[in-house]
Design an enzyme around this catalytic site. Sequence first.
Site, PDB file in Angstrom:
ATOM      1  N   GLU A 276       0.845  -1.210   0.000  1.00 33.01           N
ATOM      2  CA  GLU A 276       0.000   0.000   0.000  1.00 33.01           C
ATOM      3  C   GLU A 276       0.875   1.253   0.000  1.00 33.01           C
ATOM      4  O   GLU A 276       0.582   2.234  -0.681  1.00 33.01           O
ATOM      5  CB  GLU A 276      -0.938   0.017   1.206  1.00 33.01           C
ATOM      6  CG  GLU A 276      -2.024  -1.037   1.128  1.00 33.01           C
ATOM      7  CD  GLU A 276      -2.841  -0.958  -0.163  1.00 33.01           C
ATOM      8  OE1 GLU A 276      -3.306   0.139  -0.518  1.00 33.01           O
ATOM      9  OE2 GLU A 276      -3.003  -1.999  -0.821  1.00 33.01           O
ATOM     10  N   TRP A 279       1.870   1.736  -3.445  1.00 33.88           N
ATOM     11  CA  TRP A 279       0.894   2.447  -4.292  1.00 33.88           C
ATOM     12  C   TRP A 279       1.043   3.958  -4.142  1.00 33.88           C
ATOM     13  O   TRP A 279       0.887   4.716  -5.094  1.00 33.88           O
ATOM     14  CB  TRP A 279      -0.539   2.021  -3.942  1.00 33.88           C
ATOM     15  CG  TRP A 279      -0.955   0.773  -4.652  1.00 33.88           C
ATOM     16  CD1 TRP A 279      -0.917  -0.504  -4.147  1.00 33.88           C
ATOM     17  CD2 TRP A 279      -1.450   0.659  -6.001  1.00 33.88           C
ATOM     18  NE1 TRP A 279      -1.364  -1.398  -5.101  1.00 33.88           N
ATOM     19  CE2 TRP A 279      -1.702  -0.710  -6.242  1.00 33.88           C
ATOM     20  CE3 TRP A 279      -1.711   1.575  -7.022  1.00 33.88           C
ATOM     21  CZ2 TRP A 279      -2.191  -1.195  -7.453  1.00 33.88           C
ATOM     22  CZ3 TRP A 279      -2.207   1.093  -8.225  1.00 33.88           C
ATOM     23  CH2 TRP A 279      -2.447  -0.267  -8.441  1.00 33.88           C
ATOM     24  N   TRP A 307     -19.618  11.961 -20.433  1.00 32.42           N
ATOM     25  CA  TRP A 307     -20.035  11.798 -19.040  1.00 32.42           C
ATOM     26  C   TRP A 307     -21.413  12.421 -18.840  1.00 32.42           C
ATOM     27  O   TRP A 307     -21.771  13.394 -19.499  1.00 32.42           O
ATOM     28  CB  TRP A 307     -19.032  12.466 -18.114  1.00 32.42           C
ATOM     29  CG  TRP A 307     -17.672  11.844 -18.152  1.00 32.42           C
ATOM     30  CD1 TRP A 307     -16.577  12.308 -18.820  1.00 32.42           C
ATOM     31  CD2 TRP A 307     -17.260  10.632 -17.499  1.00 32.42           C
ATOM     32  NE1 TRP A 307     -15.507  11.465 -18.626  1.00 32.42           N
ATOM     33  CE2 TRP A 307     -15.903  10.415 -17.803  1.00 32.42           C
ATOM     34  CE3 TRP A 307     -17.904   9.702 -16.672  1.00 32.42           C
ATOM     35  CZ2 TRP A 307     -15.185   9.329 -17.332  1.00 32.42           C
ATOM     36  CZ3 TRP A 307     -17.185   8.617 -16.198  1.00 32.42           C
ATOM     37  CH2 TRP A 307     -15.838   8.439 -16.530  1.00 32.42           C
ATOM     38  N   ASN A 342     -10.847   2.846   2.716  1.00 32.69           N
ATOM     39  CA  ASN A 342     -10.421   2.748   1.313  1.00 32.69           C
ATOM     40  C   ASN A 342     -11.302   1.853   0.457  1.00 32.69           C
ATOM     41  O   ASN A 342     -11.578   2.173  -0.693  1.00 32.69           O
ATOM     42  CB  ASN A 342      -8.972   2.286   1.211  1.00 32.69           C
ATOM     43  CG  ASN A 342      -8.461   2.421  -0.195  1.00 32.69           C
ATOM     44  OD1 ASN A 342      -8.526   3.501  -0.780  1.00 32.69           O
ATOM     45  ND2 ASN A 342      -7.996   1.327  -0.780  1.00 32.69           N
ATOM     46  N   TRP A 360     -15.127  11.525 -13.424  1.00 34.56           N
ATOM     47  CA  TRP A 360     -14.280  11.246 -12.259  1.00 34.56           C
ATOM     48  C   TRP A 360     -13.729  12.520 -11.634  1.00 34.56           C
ATOM     49  O   TRP A 360     -13.453  12.566 -10.429  1.00 34.56           O
ATOM     50  CB  TRP A 360     -13.139  10.296 -12.636  1.00 34.56           C
ATOM     51  CG  TRP A 360     -12.219  10.819 -13.710  1.00 34.56           C
ATOM     52  CD1 TRP A 360     -12.374  10.673 -15.057  1.00 34.56           C
ATOM     53  CD2 TRP A 360     -11.018  11.576 -13.517  1.00 34.56           C
ATOM     54  NE1 TRP A 360     -11.341  11.294 -15.716  1.00 34.56           N
ATOM     55  CE2 TRP A 360     -10.487  11.862 -14.807  1.00 34.56           C
ATOM     56  CE3 TRP A 360     -10.326  12.042 -12.395  1.00 34.56           C
ATOM     57  CZ2 TRP A 360      -9.312  12.599 -14.989  1.00 34.56           C
ATOM     58  CZ3 TRP A 360      -9.152  12.767 -12.573  1.00 34.56           C
ATOM     59  CH2 TRP A 360      -8.668  13.041 -13.865  1.00 34.56           C
ATOM     60  N   TRP A 383      -8.810   8.004  -8.598  1.00 35.77           N
ATOM     61  CA  TRP A 383      -9.990   8.265  -9.424  1.00 35.77           C
ATOM     62  C   TRP A 383      -9.819   7.758 -10.848  1.00 35.77           C
ATOM     63  O   TRP A 383     -10.737   7.197 -11.434  1.00 35.77           O
ATOM     64  CB  TRP A 383     -10.347   9.752  -9.398  1.00 35.77           C
ATOM     65  CG  TRP A 383     -11.123  10.057  -8.162  1.00 35.77           C
ATOM     66  CD1 TRP A 383     -10.656  10.582  -6.979  1.00 35.77           C
ATOM     67  CD2 TRP A 383     -12.517   9.782  -7.941  1.00 35.77           C
ATOM     68  NE1 TRP A 383     -11.662  10.652  -6.060  1.00 35.77           N
ATOM     69  CE2 TRP A 383     -12.811  10.177  -6.619  1.00 35.77           C
ATOM     70  CE3 TRP A 383     -13.532   9.244  -8.724  1.00 35.77           C
ATOM     71  CZ2 TRP A 383     -14.103  10.050  -6.077  1.00 35.77           C
ATOM     72  CZ3 TRP A 383     -14.812   9.114  -8.192  1.00 35.77           C
ATOM     73  CH2 TRP A 383     -15.082   9.518  -6.879  1.00 35.77           C
TER      74      TRP A 383
END
Length: 481
Positions: A276, A279, A307, A342, A360, A383
Amino acid sequence: MTSHRLALVWLRRDLRLADNPALAYALANAGQILPVFIHSPQDEGTWAPGAASNWWLHHSLTALESQLLDRGSRMIVRRGAALSVLPQLVRESGATLVTWNRLYEPAIVARDAAIKTRLAQNDIDVESHNAALLFEPWTIRNGQQLPYRVFTPFWRSALTQIDRLPAPQPAPRRLATTSNKLDSLTIADLALLPDIHWDEGIAQHWEPGEAGAHRQLERFAKAASDYAHARDRPDLTGTSSLSPHLHFGEIGPRQIFARLHLQAASSNSLATYAKELGWREFAHHLLFHFPHTTDKPLDTRFEHWQWGRSKSLLRAWQRGMTGYPLVDAGMRELWHRGWMHNRVRMIAASFLTKNLQIHWLQGARWFWDTLVDADLASNTLGWQWTAGCGADAAPYYRIFNPVLQAEKFDPQRAYIRQWLPELATLPDKWIHRPWEAPDDLLSRAGIVLGKTYPRPVIDLRQSRDDALTAYQVMKQSSDSP
DNA sequence: TGAAATGTTGGGGCG
DNA sequence: ACGCCCCAACATTTC
């Protein structure tokens, strides 16, 4: 090595004394130091920090100022564009060395480069350092010397260098500061706190500042062996909750690695947690190498994606009034705590971008304003990953079903009941899908759908099928030239 | 760090 | 005893 009389230490998002290389360098190379914070949200363009972030900053600065005072140093607070304020402070103080720890957001990288040039023109020594990352974005390259776009090879490559990390340095005991009479604002002058008091829930849950960061790390260290399983459960405290502390640099990833012995992570849980942090590194890597992704999709096929524009659906999502309990619980947790678990972030984001088909960026903007851990690198990656238009993105067909996810990850219904008290007395069987509950159970639980709790704003199956169809069309039109 | 549709398997009821 | 059907459980494929 030059020896300076006075070094200016420009504090930004490295609000700690331990493992702070810019501070350590200044102390080692100058007789006196002058810690400075410049409030300059305008330098960050359209991604100036949001309200929750400002709340955190206020308290973190307060904590840091008192730590500095304890060690004999004041902190100068100014505001305005750093490109003019910092050289001005250098002139006023007579400092000949300026140190800071690097940041990686595109607007800040450009600004810092300009400042470095300007200071150098005035014969000021500038030394910048790495406090925020295990591996700075330019230190990791693939076989063709290009940046990575996929996490797994990125992290594999990073881990080969993990043993070369410098050990975190302890906090200096004493700081000799200048006796110069320099003007300073107070932290309160920065007006970072909200006028209306929406911050009570946030204040209950968090302790900003270096001491708070280390207390949180110790709490997490006790529970970290359960991380691999518990991290997916929003009803448990299975995650580290270190993200806001990391964002403001109250603690650094080197310190976390050292404390939890993550280099040698043998257990599944510790390796999973290390990943993590990986990331987070990957997010910085991507933002640095693809700076336009703060506002544009990395995958160019999405540039012309149509969108949806429904203001009322966006508003329902923001307020936690979509009629899907797990999404709503998450959005209300966000509003209350300035933070969301999360897994629920992924589910809420998938719902917004895939079921509601809302851009997004709308979600990213809302998170940016409401999260205490809002971080441009992580927010952008998160996102775009969810929307399917980013690096190593979730494939377009990965659409979360908030009902199934709730049954899997909130098996006791405790998370739903905590954040949606209006549903609390509905039996387990129906609380994740109240619109299907028998009328008598609803009325016994005091629920009037459409009144005390919304009906679903959209049909899950229909919106899922629509999204899949639209993605298919995009795929076909990009496959055929 | 997915969900749904489709395919396969195997136990048990039953004629 | 045997074949057939049903269906849950699990696996695989598809989006």
